[in-house]
Design an enzyme around this catalytic site. Structure first.
Site, PDB file in Angstrom:
ATOM      1  N   ASN A 108       0.851  -1.187   0.000  1.00  0.00           N
ATOM      2  CA  ASN A 108       0.000   0.000   0.000  1.00  0.00           C
ATOM      3  C   ASN A 108       0.890   1.242   0.000  1.00  0.00           C
ATOM      4  O   ASN A 108       2.060   1.177   0.380  1.00  0.00           O
ATOM      5  CB  ASN A 108      -0.878   0.028   1.256  1.00  0.00           C
ATOM      6  CG  ASN A 108      -2.003  -0.973   1.175  1.00  0.00           C
ATOM      7  OD1 ASN A 108      -2.679  -1.078   0.169  1.00  0.00           O
ATOM      8  ND2 ASN A 108      -2.190  -1.730   2.247  1.00  0.00           N
ATOM      9  N   HIS A 109       0.319   2.383  -0.375  1.00  0.00           N
ATOM     10  CA  HIS A 109       1.027   3.646  -0.209  1.00  0.00           C
ATOM     11  C   HIS A 109       1.190   3.863   1.290  1.00  0.00           C
ATOM     12  O   HIS A 109       0.275   3.578   2.062  1.00  0.00           O
ATOM     13  CB  HIS A 109       0.214   4.789  -0.819  1.00  0.00           C
ATOM     14  CG  HIS A 109       0.082   4.692  -2.306  1.00  0.00           C
ATOM     15  ND1 HIS A 109       0.782   5.498  -3.170  1.00  0.00           N
ATOM     16  CD2 HIS A 109      -0.663   3.873  -3.091  1.00  0.00           C
ATOM     17  CE1 HIS A 109       0.479   5.193  -4.415  1.00  0.00           C
ATOM     18  NE2 HIS A 109      -0.406   4.205  -4.395  1.00  0.00           N
ATOM     19  N   PRO A 110       2.337   4.358   1.751  1.00  0.00           N
ATOM     20  CA  PRO A 110       2.556   4.527   3.192  1.00  0.00           C
ATOM     21  C   PRO A 110       1.730   5.694   3.750  1.00  0.00           C
ATOM     22  O   PRO A 110       2.053   6.849   3.518  1.00  0.00           O
ATOM     23  CB  PRO A 110       4.055   4.791   3.298  1.00  0.00           C
ATOM     24  CG  PRO A 110       4.443   5.347   1.968  1.00  0.00           C
ATOM     25  CD  PRO A 110       3.501   4.738   0.970  1.00  0.00           C
TER      26      PRO A 110
ATOM     27  N   TYR B 156       9.553   6.372  -2.334  1.00  0.00           N
ATOM     28  CA  TYR B 156       9.690   4.969  -1.920  1.00  0.00           C
ATOM     29  C   TYR B 156       9.756   3.980  -3.078  1.00  0.00           C
ATOM     30  O   TYR B 156      10.075   2.819  -2.884  1.00  0.00           O
ATOM     31  CB  TYR B 156       8.578   4.556  -0.944  1.00  0.00           C
ATOM     32  CG  TYR B 156       7.171   4.690  -1.467  1.00  0.00           C
ATOM     33  CD1 TYR B 156       6.599   3.682  -2.238  1.00  0.00           C
ATOM     34  CD2 TYR B 156       6.406   5.814  -1.190  1.00  0.00           C
ATOM     35  CE1 TYR B 156       5.323   3.797  -2.721  1.00  0.00           C
ATOM     36  CE2 TYR B 156       5.115   5.933  -1.671  1.00  0.00           C
ATOM     37  CZ  TYR B 156       4.578   4.924  -2.424  1.00  0.00           C
ATOM     38  OH  TYR B 156       3.301   5.044  -2.896  1.00  0.00           O
TER      39      TYR B 156
END
Length: 196
Positions: free
Chosen positions: A76-78, A89
């Site tokens: 997932n996106h952080p 990232y």
């Protein structure tokens, strides 16, 4: 260069066809393992051969039926970072040298049926043998063996068989049989389920 690639593709497709097509070709499995790090078991077919929707580190057991349009996500996106954008990232964006997100593998058992347009999220690590995932489902957690799940989020609908039938199927390990042996043993294997 285009002509050479076209010839290579034709030779590859001919070899795959000669080996029994997508479900039974050893060559196509070797190709997906070497080029995409996707392990696809014997007899499995369909959307599992779509490297754009199936990420590296995904392992399919034998005899899986995977519809087109199935998408598997491994990160997932952080949400705890100041931005959700992948610039900081994901090396694809050109700023960082290596992927900074953990992308765990996904292990899918034998004889699993995944319906069309199913989405499997990074929180899922394992889908058990004989599981059925209904079309359009969004899977957010592990799926037990021989269960039927569907919906958004996917929820348990039912178990396919009683515990004693599941035990017999597991002991049989029928998914390790070749296509020819599976056909030869069809009647005996059906008895495991219907008790005749």
């Amino acid at each position: 260069m285009k002509i050479i690639k076209s010839i290579q593709k034709r030779i590859f497709n001919h070899t795959v066809k000669k080996e029994g097509g997508q479900p039974f070709s050893k060559k196509i499995r070797e190709f997906f393992k070497a080029n995409y790090n996707i392990q696809i078991g014997y007899g499995s077919y369909g959307g599992c051969f779509n490297h754009k929707n199936i990420p590296s580190g995904t392992n399919f057991g034998n005899y899986c039926s995977v519809a087109e349009g199935v998408k598997i996500f491994r990160a997932n996106h952080p949400s705890n970072y100041f931005t959700l954008h992948p610039l900081f990232y994901n090396p694809v964006m050109g700023y960082v040298k290596k992927d900074l997100l953990e992308r765990p593998s996904l292990n899918i058992g034998h004889d699993v049926w995944i319906g069309s347009s199913t989405i499997i999220l990074p929180s899922v690590n394992y889908i058990g043998n004989g599981a059925i995932i209904g079309a359009g489902s969004i899977v957010t957690k592990d799926v037990p063996s021989y269960s039927v799940v569907a919906g958004n989020p996917a929820k348990l609908i039912k178990s396919r068989f009683t515990p004693d039938v599941i035990e017999k199927l597991e002991k049989s390990e029928w998914w390790n049989l070749s296509k020819e042996d599976l056909i030869r043993n069809k009647i005996e294997l059906e008895k495991l389920v219907n008790g005749n």
